[in-house]
Design an enzyme around this catalytic site. Structure first.
Site, PDB file in Angstrom:
ATOM      1  N   GLU A 159       1.033  -1.055   0.194  1.00  0.00           N
ATOM      2  CA  GLU A 159       0.110  -0.047  -0.042  1.00  0.00           C
ATOM      3  C   GLU A 159       0.887   1.422   0.025  1.00  0.00           C
ATOM      4  OE1 GLU A 159      -2.767  -0.278   3.345  1.00  0.00           O
ATOM      5  OE2 GLU A 159      -2.605  -2.540   3.254  1.00  0.00           O
TER       6      GLU A 159
ATOM      7  N   GLU B 185      -9.872   6.091   2.358  1.00  0.00           N
ATOM      8  CA  GLU B 185     -10.317   5.286   3.739  1.00  0.00           C
ATOM      9  C   GLU B 185      -9.965   6.113   4.843  1.00  0.00           C
ATOM     10  OE1 GLU B 185      -8.308   1.742   6.476  1.00  0.00           O
ATOM     11  OE2 GLU B 185      -7.300   2.110   4.717  1.00  0.00           O
TER      12      GLU B 185
END
Length: 417
Positions: free
Chosen positions: A220, A332
């Site tokens: 990520e 997120e």
């Protein structure tokens, strides 16, 4: 007389409170046992390698310029005999950047606040110094620098984000799956969203996810505002990896052994500057992740062509040996507010997707790397959001040349109580 006496009492009480707080802060480690204190000190020594040079950033960070061969990655048991790969054997992107790309946003070069005070010399890499308070906030060495379970948008696995309890994590993401993916890229514009509580965060990133649904592997990369990790509300570049669903392996940035950094100008975890403003210039970070077809390492570039940051050794993420099963782009947040009231933590710019490029957060130039190691547009891109009234997402395509998304939102509002 009574008023004067009361004023004196107030002054004395204030002095006592200040003194107490100072002493408490100074002695905050006094509750640690000698064994625990020694454990924490040893961990700090493992993370904070002896620097060749140190730079004090305007935001209070200390950036240590550490010899490239002494970085934390080589403390990993599987890396003891690792030979540093100084450059990838193959670069799917090359150095071609169109004028159209340059005109759409200021993504090159990447700038960070610490650059105002100096740069690291050749042969070293910049590492943000870890402090004892950083570990104490996490509660333990095991928790320090790690995400919690539920940190992957479940739409990328087996169910949609609306069908799964993500332990407070909420998403607005675009997902592709069904093939083997050997890399991904995207230009993410950079914002500084408001985070309501220090235990919450807001981020925008690219996920590459392995095929296992029981022992999930991810790589990520993106930007985040995470007060609990950094003790401020700055927007920072981050990386993450795990190979066991965030349980024991992996971490943010260079907080554990793993990622091998080569770049002397980019400090992972350091503050990005400038950031985008509503109605103003969109500032971007261009992220490109790809698998070396010969060595098997996963490479990272941030910003311009010369800014190859480093790589995740293939042995750290074995579930990605044959490529990723899922790629995701988006935002997120984590919502830890009690009593069923939604957080006001913003995603992206804090504006909904429909407000467009001058106000909403976006990711453009979204591509994947296929099994021929050629970048191409993702097929069958699916978009999803956890709480439509709180955050949303829209996808667009320009004449089969470029795919992009707008996403984000304010959190709590009349449609999201």
């Amino acid at each position: 007389m009574a008023l004067k006496l009361w004023s004196r009492v107030v002054v004395v009480v204030c002095i006592l409170l200040i003194t107490y707080n100072v002493l408490a802060a100074a002695g905050k480690n006094s509750n640690l046992s000698h064994e625990k204190q020694r454990e924490f000190d040893n961990h700090l020594n493992r993370l904070n390698k002896p620097p060749v040079k140190s730079i004090e950033s305007p935001d209070g960070d200390i950036i240590d310029c550490v010899n490239i061969a002494h970085q934390p990655a080589f403390d990993h048991p599987s890396m003891k005999n690792h030979k540093i790969q100084m450059k990838p054997t193959y670069d799917p992107q090359g150095d071609f950047v169109t004028n159209e790309e340059k005109a759409k946003g200021k993504s090159e070069p990447i700038t960070q606040l610490w650059h105002l005070k100096g740069r690291c010399p050749e042969g070293t890499i910049p590492i943000r110094r870890t402090k004892m308070d950083d570990i104490l906030r996490a509660g333990s060495i095991e928790n320090f620098g790690k995400k919690t379970h539920g940190s992957i948008p479940q739409s990328g696995l087996t169910k949609s984000v609306n069908e799964v309890d993500n332990n407070g994590h909420e998403y607005s993401v675009a997902t592709v799956k069904g093939e083997k993916y050997y890399g991904a890229r995207g230009s993410i514009n950079v914002w500084n969203p408001k985070v309501q509580d220090p235990s919450e965060f807001s981020l925008s990133q690219i996920w590459l996810v392995g095929s296992s649904t029981t022992n999930v592997t991810t790589i990520e990369v993106g930007w985040q505002v995470c007060p609990g990790l950094y003790l401020d509300s700055n927007t920072r570049l981050f990386i993450y990896w795990t190979k066991d669903s965030y349980t024991n392996t992996g971490c943010y940035n260079l907080f554990c052994e793993g990622f091998v950094q080569l770049n002397k100008d980019i400090a992972i975890g350091a503050t990005l500057a400038p950031v985008s403003q509503i109605g103003g210039t969109p500032y971007e970070i261009k992220i490109f992740i790809w698998k070396d077809p010969v060595e098997g390492n996963w490479w990272l570039r941030v910003g311009e062509f010369t800014n190859t940051v480093g790589y995740w050794p293939g042995e750290l993420v074995p579930d990605l040996a044959d490529g990723a099963a899922t790629v995701q782009w988006g935002g997120e947040i984590v919502n830890f507010e009690p009593n069923f009231q939604h957080t006001t933590t913003q995603m992206g710019s804090g504006r909904f997707a429909e407000e467009g490029p001058a106000k909403a957060s976006y990711i453009r130039n979204m591509q994947i790397i296929d099994d021929s190691n050629i970048p191409r547009l993702p097929k069958d891109l699916k978009i999803s959001t956890s709480k439509a009234g709180c955050y949303d997402i829209k996808s667009f395509e320009i004449a089969n040349k470029e795919k992009y998304i707008f996403y984000g939102g304010p959190g709590r509002n009349p449609k999201c109580p």
